[in-house]
Design an enzyme around this catalytic site. Sequence first.
Site, mmCIF file in Angstrom:
data_model
loop_
_atom_site.group_PDB
_atom_site.id
_atom_site.type_symbol
_atom_site.label_atom_id
_atom_site.label_comp_id
_atom_site.label_asym_id
_atom_site.label_seq_id
_atom_site.Cartn_x
_atom_site.Cartn_y
_atom_site.Cartn_z
ATOM 1 N N TRP A 1 0.857 -1.192 0.000
ATOM 2 C CA TRP A 1 0.000 0.000 0.000
ATOM 3 C C TRP A 1 0.887 1.234 0.000
ATOM 4 O O TRP A 1 1.905 1.285 0.688
ATOM 5 C CB TRP A 1 -0.905 0.041 1.226
ATOM 6 C CG TRP A 1 -1.643 1.343 1.331
ATOM 7 C CD1 TRP A 1 -2.756 1.720 0.632
ATOM 8 C CD2 TRP A 1 -1.282 2.472 2.140
ATOM 9 N NE1 TRP A 1 -3.122 3.008 0.963
ATOM 10 C CE2 TRP A 1 -2.231 3.496 1.891
ATOM 11 C CE3 TRP A 1 -0.254 2.719 3.057
ATOM 12 C CZ2 TRP A 1 -2.181 4.739 2.524
ATOM 13 C CZ3 TRP A 1 -0.194 3.959 3.684
ATOM 14 C CH2 TRP A 1 -1.166 4.958 3.421
ATOM 15 N N GLU B 1 -3.128 -3.025 -2.387
ATOM 16 C CA GLU B 1 -4.241 -2.459 -1.609
ATOM 17 C C GLU B 1 -4.716 -1.126 -2.175
ATOM 18 O O GLU B 1 -3.943 -0.183 -2.327
ATOM 19 C CB GLU B 1 -3.809 -2.272 -0.156
ATOM 20 C CG GLU B 1 -4.900 -1.714 0.739
ATOM 21 C CD GLU B 1 -4.463 -1.617 2.185
ATOM 22 O OE1 GLU B 1 -5.256 -1.139 3.012
ATOM 23 O OE2 GLU B 1 -3.305 -2.015 2.495
ATOM 24 N N LYS C 1 -7.384 2.323 -2.300
ATOM 25 C CA LYS C 1 -7.935 3.280 -1.349
ATOM 26 C C LYS C 1 -8.639 4.395 -2.109
ATOM 27 O O LYS C 1 -8.184 4.811 -3.183
ATOM 28 C CB LYS C 1 -6.828 3.862 -0.470
ATOM 29 C CG LYS C 1 -7.340 4.661 0.727
ATOM 30 C CD LYS C 1 -6.233 4.917 1.736
ATOM 31 C CE LYS C 1 -6.790 5.547 3.004
ATOM 32 N NZ LYS C 1 -5.760 5.715 4.040
ATOM 33 N N ASP D 1 -9.745 -3.163 2.052
ATOM 34 C CA ASP D 1 -9.743 -2.637 3.419
ATOM 35 C C ASP D 1 -11.113 -2.042 3.708
ATOM 36 O O ASP D 1 -11.628 -1.231 2.930
ATOM 37 C CB ASP D 1 -8.651 -1.572 3.562
ATOM 38 C CG ASP D 1 -8.484 -1.088 4.991
ATOM 39 O OD1 ASP D 1 -9.467 -0.568 5.561
ATOM 40 O OD2 ASP D 1 -7.374 -1.205 5.543
ATOM 41 N N HIS E 1 -11.468 1.796 3.391
ATOM 42 C CA HIS E 1 -10.863 2.486 2.255
ATOM 43 C C HIS E 1 -11.834 2.888 1.157
ATOM 44 O O HIS E 1 -11.416 3.262 0.063
ATOM 45 C CB HIS E 1 -9.759 1.616 1.644
ATOM 46 C CG HIS E 1 -8.479 1.674 2.414
ATOM 47 N ND1 HIS E 1 -7.271 1.283 1.891
ATOM 48 C CD2 HIS E 1 -8.218 2.092 3.676
ATOM 49 C CE1 HIS E 1 -6.329 1.448 2.790
ATOM 50 N NE2 HIS E 1 -6.879 1.936 3.880
ATOM 51 N N HIS F 1 -8.396 -6.458 4.889
ATOM 52 C CA HIS F 1 -7.982 -5.702 6.055
ATOM 53 C C HIS F 1 -9.271 -5.298 6.762
ATOM 54 O O HIS F 1 -9.986 -4.404 6.314
ATOM 55 C CB HIS F 1 -7.162 -4.474 5.671
ATOM 56 C CG HIS F 1 -5.707 -4.765 5.568
ATOM 57 N ND1 HIS F 1 -4.751 -3.784 5.399
ATOM 58 C CD2 HIS F 1 -5.016 -5.935 5.625
ATOM 59 C CE1 HIS F 1 -3.541 -4.340 5.350
ATOM 60 N NE2 HIS F 1 -3.689 -5.640 5.484
ATOM 61 N N ASP G 1 -11.792 6.876 6.942
ATOM 62 C CA ASP G 1 -10.903 5.746 7.202
ATOM 63 C C ASP G 1 -10.214 5.933 8.551
ATOM 64 O O ASP G 1 -9.012 6.177 8.630
ATOM 65 C CB ASP G 1 -9.875 5.630 6.074
ATOM 66 C CG ASP G 1 -8.916 4.469 6.281
ATOM 67 O OD1 ASP G 1 -9.330 3.468 6.890
ATOM 68 O OD2 ASP G 1 -7.762 4.572 5.831
ATOM 69 N N ASP H 1 -10.046 3.767 11.147
ATOM 70 C CA ASP H 1 -9.427 2.578 11.742
ATOM 71 C C ASP H 1 -9.818 2.374 13.201
ATOM 72 O O ASP H 1 -8.969 2.157 14.066
ATOM 73 C CB ASP H 1 -7.898 2.637 11.601
ATOM 74 C CG ASP H 1 -7.459 2.370 10.166
ATOM 75 O OD1 ASP H 1 -7.822 1.320 9.632
ATOM 76 O OD2 ASP H 1 -6.779 3.229 9.588
ATOM 77 N N ASP I 1 -6.746 -4.533 10.784
ATOM 78 C CA ASP I 1 -5.995 -3.302 10.525
ATOM 79 C C ASP I 1 -6.709 -2.123 11.170
ATOM 80 O O ASP I 1 -7.571 -1.503 10.560
ATOM 81 C CB ASP I 1 -5.833 -3.079 9.020
ATOM 82 C CG ASP I 1 -4.997 -1.846 8.705
ATOM 83 O OD1 ASP I 1 -4.343 -1.325 9.622
ATOM 84 O OD2 ASP I 1 -5.002 -1.403 7.542
#
Length: 412
Positions: A179, A220, A222, A253, A256, A280, A288, A290, A320
């Site tokens: 990424w 990855e 995004k 993800d 993302h 992820h 995003d 997390d 993640d």
Amino acid sequence: MSSFDYAKSVYSSIGVDVEKAMSRLKEIPVSLHCWQGDDVSGFENSSELSGGIAVTGNYPGRARTPQELRSDLDFALSLIPGTKRVNIHALYAECGNKKLDRNELTVDCFTNWIDWAAQKDIALDFNPSSFSHPLADNGTLSSADPAVRKFWIEHAIACRKIAGEFGKRLGKTCVTNHWIPDGSKDTPFDRLAPRERLMESLDEIFSVEIDKKYNLDAVECKLFGIGAESYTAGSHEFYMGYAMKKGLLLCLDAGHFHPTEVISDKISSALLFLDEILLHVSRGVRWDSDHVVTLSDELQAIADEIIRHNYDKRVHIGLDYFDGSINRIAAWVIGARNMQKALLRALLEPAEMIAEAEKSGNYARRLAIMEECRSLPFHEIWNAYCERCNVPGFEWISAVDKYEKDVLSLRK
């Protein structure tokens, strides 16, 4: 009759084999991300976080050394049932007295991680770290500067070689995820040129042969990031096409994409065209962000897709997220246990009954069964699973409280 035996009988009455479900769950690994334990700081004494990555909070007890981080991981893993893996970033290298830049890293810088993983009989996954570095300020693999691109190409190749050694020495295939944060804060004039440069860089990186027995590469995508709100070179469409063309894994993800998008709906589409994918699993709150993974409808939908279509051998599950505002070990354990709970709930679904209702066009019956499953005695099965895996049930929370008092609170 014990509560577990009663729960088994309830599931058996709708055609679900509880023992088979628990046995299958033990075969599905979940990769725990090391960076939750130290707020993505790493051990190279680099600059502050940059490249669209931010950790909020300053809760006491952050791991400050490799030894502390592995010790915290040891404790977290002891509270999580099932098969686990551990995912590390390149900036967690331990090079001793050598001062190596990221394009000079070798497997020798990860000997302690390999020895630790071998002792625990777990696999390691890996990631190039293309952020929080002076040469990441204006793009990495898509940079207009050939020297910058060369540095990050060399870094990615070095990481792939290290990952191959992980797989070879541990006897467990490593999954390496690529990424990069490259993008634009405001609307760019030229969206094509950075993507052309990114493609050329990736072509050079993946031209180096690494035995897939030891390492699998993922790319990855995004939608946007901090400082790249208007444009990201590595978009979903870019990496979907590139992964298909090169036979790589596509990494999806959960944070993302647009806040109204979900990755659960993308899994079956992606696996029509790709052999394997990487997930992820995260939780975005409006962006995003997390956040720690909770047992949400989307997490359950992800697990349902994996189990309903027998994708558990084609989908690599990684976590993640990073939250520095609460006890970091609790965050690890909450997210990992929730991922396993979602998988177990999916495995306890009366799949044949629901499929039959759908095929017959009886959508009311389909909805009724799926909703009734929400109130079945799942927790008794989960407690039994934890017990068989020699990890605590609800009591894990008190264990973390004690670890915080005895260990984390002493870190200044």
